[in-house]
Design an enzyme around this catalytic site. Structure first.
Site, mmCIF file in Angstrom:
data_model
loop_
_atom_site.group_PDB
_atom_site.id
_atom_site.type_symbol
_atom_site.label_atom_id
_atom_site.label_comp_id
_atom_site.label_asym_id
_atom_site.label_seq_id
_atom_site.Cartn_x
_atom_site.Cartn_y
_atom_site.Cartn_z
ATOM 1 C CG HIS A 102 55.294 17.624 79.984
ATOM 2 N ND1 HIS A 102 54.991 16.470 80.693
ATOM 3 C CD2 HIS A 102 55.793 17.202 78.804
ATOM 4 C CE1 HIS A 102 55.301 15.416 79.982
ATOM 5 N NE2 HIS A 102 55.796 15.826 78.816
ATOM 6 C CG HIS A 141 56.674 18.217 74.218
ATOM 7 N ND1 HIS A 141 57.949 17.696 74.326
ATOM 8 C CD2 HIS A 141 55.860 17.350 74.869
ATOM 9 C CE1 HIS A 141 57.896 16.550 75.002
ATOM 10 N NE2 HIS A 141 56.636 16.315 75.338
HETATM 11 P P1 5GP Z 1 56.608 13.188 77.205
HETATM 12 O O1 5GP Z 1 57.143 12.012 76.436
HETATM 13 O O2 5GP Z 1 56.154 12.764 78.590
HETATM 14 O O3 5GP Z 1 55.603 13.990 76.469
HETATM 15 O O4 5GP Z 1 57.842 14.147 77.374
HETATM 16 C C1 5GP Z 1 58.744 14.080 78.421
HETATM 17 C C2 5GP Z 1 59.934 14.900 78.011
HETATM 18 O O5 5GP Z 1 60.692 15.172 79.166
HETATM 19 C C3 5GP Z 1 60.854 14.185 77.013
HETATM 20 O O6 5GP Z 1 60.910 14.921 75.808
HETATM 21 C C4 5GP Z 1 62.197 14.127 77.740
HETATM 22 O O7 5GP Z 1 63.287 14.397 76.902
HETATM 23 C C5 5GP Z 1 62.036 15.201 78.805
HETATM 24 N N1 5GP Z 1 62.795 14.952 80.008
HETATM 25 C C6 5GP Z 1 62.867 13.764 80.702
HETATM 26 N N2 5GP Z 1 63.658 13.910 81.786
HETATM 27 C C7 5GP Z 1 64.093 15.195 81.775
HETATM 28 C C8 5GP Z 1 64.953 15.943 82.639
HETATM 29 O O8 5GP Z 1 65.473 15.461 83.643
HETATM 30 N N3 5GP Z 1 65.168 17.238 82.329
HETATM 31 C C9 5GP Z 1 64.593 17.831 81.221
HETATM 32 N N4 5GP Z 1 64.876 19.111 80.994
HETATM 33 N N5 5GP Z 1 63.799 17.154 80.384
HETATM 34 C C10 5GP Z 1 63.553 15.848 80.664
#
Ligand code: 5GP
Ligand code: ZN
Length: 131
Positions: free
Chosen positions: A97, A99
């Site tokens: 993903h 951001h």
């Molecule tokens: P990463 O740290 O893997 O780059 O980002 C994962 C993101 O997913 C985090 O910013 C976290 O807030 C978001 N996230 C985790 N669980 C959920 C969820 O159930 N729904 C949504 N909309 N975002 C989530």
């Protein structure tokens, strides 16, 4: 099944801002700034190192389009497009993903780098060899 696959399947609710046959964009549940959005392929790939090139392109084109719309919609002055790849780099959800973090001058987001002195020629040669 990972949490984003459950969102894609509709098993977990989300605030959807964009959807097509290959890509979904949802608001991040934890908003770093107003409008913080995640763009993800509907097909599961763990991260940048394993994602298929075509799906990556599809996802990034949506991210670009959304960055423009989010910037406008949130009256922002800039945007960070961010991908965390693997746990060591801060990835917490192992489904690729991107951001989109809309930014304003003097907001409270901190993306900081500490400067290190390395032999640039050495590291450059290592990278070129790995290509
Ligand atoms: P990463 O740290 O893997 O780059 O980002 C994962 C993101 O997913 C985090 O910013 C976290 O807030 C978001 N996230 C985790 N669980 C959920 C969820 O159930 N729904 C949504 N909309 N975002 C989530
Ligand atoms: Zn998944």
């Amino acid at each position: 099944m990972c949490i984003f696959c459950k969102i894609i399947n509709g098993e977990i609710p989300s605030s959807k801002v964009y959807e097509d046959d290959k890509v979904l964009a949802i608001l991040d549940i934890s908003q770093a700034t107003y409008g913080h959005t995640l763009v993800l392929p509907k097909k599961h790939y763990d991260n940048l190192l394993t994602i298929d090139d075509d799906i990556y392109q599809d996802t990034m084109l949506v991210a670009k389009k959304l960055a423009k719309a989010i910037n406008q919609a949130t009256s922002s002055e800039g945007v960070n497009i961010l991908n965390n790849c693997n746990e060591a780099a801060g990835q917490t959800v192992m489904h690729f993903h991107v951001h989109i973090i809309p930014r304003k001058k003097n907001d409270d987001v901190k993306i900081e780098f500490t400067e290190h002195k390395y032999d640039l020629n050495e590291v450059k040669e290592k990278i070129i060899k790995a290509l």
